[in-house]
Scaffold this active site. Structure first.
Site, mmCIF file in Angstrom:
data_model
loop_
_atom_site.group_PDB
_atom_site.id
_atom_site.type_symbol
_atom_site.label_atom_id
_atom_site.label_comp_id
_atom_site.label_asym_id
_atom_site.label_seq_id
_atom_site.Cartn_x
_atom_site.Cartn_y
_atom_site.Cartn_z
ATOM 1 N N HIS A 42 38.283 31.744 48.732
ATOM 2 C CA HIS A 42 39.257 32.600 49.409
ATOM 3 C C HIS A 42 40.491 31.795 49.785
ATOM 4 O O HIS A 42 40.784 31.589 50.971
ATOM 5 C CB HIS A 42 38.636 33.221 50.670
ATOM 6 C CG HIS A 42 37.748 34.386 50.403
ATOM 7 N ND1 HIS A 42 38.218 35.617 49.994
ATOM 8 C CD2 HIS A 42 36.400 34.520 50.488
ATOM 9 C CE1 HIS A 42 37.202 36.466 49.853
ATOM 10 N NE2 HIS A 42 36.093 35.826 50.136
ATOM 11 N N GLU B 6 43.339 32.765 49.830
ATOM 12 C CA GLU B 6 44.306 33.629 50.526
ATOM 13 C C GLU B 6 44.056 33.721 52.025
ATOM 14 O O GLU B 6 44.905 34.246 52.767
ATOM 15 C CB GLU B 6 44.285 35.036 49.917
ATOM 16 C CG GLU B 6 43.148 35.941 50.354
ATOM 17 C CD GLU B 6 41.806 35.649 49.671
ATOM 18 O OE1 GLU B 6 40.826 36.357 49.950
ATOM 19 O OE2 GLU B 6 41.749 34.709 48.848
ATOM 20 N N LYS C 212 24.102 30.564 53.537
ATOM 21 C CA LYS C 212 25.481 30.993 53.345
ATOM 22 C C LYS C 212 26.410 29.791 53.167
ATOM 23 O O LYS C 212 26.361 28.829 53.943
ATOM 24 C CB LYS C 212 25.952 31.831 54.530
ATOM 25 C CG LYS C 212 27.366 32.379 54.364
ATOM 26 C CD LYS C 212 27.773 33.255 55.542
ATOM 27 C CE LYS C 212 29.161 33.850 55.323
ATOM 28 N NZ LYS C 212 29.581 34.728 56.440
ATOM 29 N N CYS D 107 36.450 35.959 44.604
ATOM 30 C CA CYS D 107 35.137 35.921 45.261
ATOM 31 C C CYS D 107 34.163 36.927 44.636
ATOM 32 O O CYS D 107 33.823 36.812 43.478
ATOM 33 C CB CYS D 107 35.284 36.111 46.770
ATOM 34 S SG CYS D 107 33.822 35.537 47.695
#
Length: 310
Positions: free
Chosen positions: A235, A237, A163, A142
């Protein structure tokens, strides 16, 4: 895989409850193999959660991994007890003389700042430069990916009008690359960011190859041909509830925030979110460890084989 982390790290209990094999130091010493030395530069504010998420993914392989944690010197995290930092984290000066098989640089909540205004930017640049000669493969996540692309190749981050928040469909563009070996034709990845990198800027750097993209989220994965540097803009993870925690935090603070896309059933935030990216996340990290770290790293990384890192 047996992952070797400090016995008192909070991640140990979580991973043990998930039936993930966490190896104690005494047990590791009895095995006549060299564990992969992985350094984690954790820039996330929720450090304990990030440690656990990445330990979980790095454990999904038969290889033994020894994870070491570092954080920027002088930066005091607001969401992690100081006792935890003192017990489990070291600084770059403590490890700069060593070589590592892999380095993971996480994201950070500093997108609104120019890179040069980030409190620890100079130290991060020093670490990224050091990684060229002391790390076999570096995995940027990121904001960490954006920082690496900017430092190594001069690629700027670009503000988004809104966003990028949710879980998005992705496709592999470069199917010959081993990072996505075994991947489905379409796979899901969470994103949570206000900035992006543009394809036209990346294509000006011939060393970089675009590996996977999303119609909505843009460039997702890119790497050098050798895999010495890997950049992941999402992301993978994240836990099942991480996006929800970010959503409720921003909503509670009165910030403009939409329901994360493709996350709740029918985008209904009264229902439990669905985790649709677990398998591709496990594949991503196991492929990185297997094909870009284990199979090409020298057996002796203590110094005499350091030329293999260059």
């Amino acid at each position: 895989m047996p992952i070797r982390i400090p016995n008192e790290l909070p991640a140990v209990r979580t991973l043990t409850e998930e039936n993930i094999f966490v190896m104690t130091e005494n047990r590791a010493m009895t095995q006549d193999i060299r564990p992969l030395q992985i350094l984690l530069l954790n820039l996330m504010p929720t450090k304990i959660a990030t440690e656990t998420q990445l330990s979980r993914l790095l454990s999904n392989t038969p290889l033994q991994v020894e994870l070491e944690l570092i954080a920027p010197r002088g930066h005091v995290p607001k969401n992690t007890p100081q006792e935890h930092m003192l017990a489990f984290y070291r600084h770059f000066d403590d490890v700069r003389s060593r070589n590592f098989d892999g380095l993971v640089i996480t994201g950070a909540p500093v997108e609104h700042l120019p890179f040069e205004e980030v409190e620890y930017w100079e130290e991060l640049c020093e670490i990224m430069e050091w990684s060229k000669s002391h790390v076999h493969s570096t995995f940027h996540i990121c904001w960490g990916a954006q920082a690496g692309l900017y430092y190594h190749y001069g690629i700027p981050k670009v503000p988004l009008e809104k966003k990028l928040f949710g879980v998005f469909h992705h496709v592999v563009e470069r199917k010959s690359n081993m990072l996505f070996r075994g991947s489905d034709d379409v796979f899901m990845v969470p994103h949570s960011r206000h900035t992006t990198v543009r394809r036209e800027d990346i294509e000006k750097a011939p060393e970089l190859k675009i590996l996977a993209t999303s119609p909505e989220a843009g460039i997702y994965a890119l790497a050098t041909e050798s895999g010495r540097q890997i950049f992941i803009t999402g992301h993978s993870e994240y836990d099942a509830r991480t996006l929800e925690q970010e959503y409720l935090r921003d909503k509670g603070q009165g910030k403009p925030i939409d329901v994360p896309k493709n996350y709740y059933p029918n985008d209904d935030d009264t229902q439990a979110p669905r985790m649709t990216w677990r398998s591709c996340a496990n594949l991503l990290y196991s492929n990185w460890l297997n094909y870009f770290v284990y199979q090409t790293t020298p057996y002796d990384i203590s110094g005499e084989d350091v030329h293999a890192f260059r």
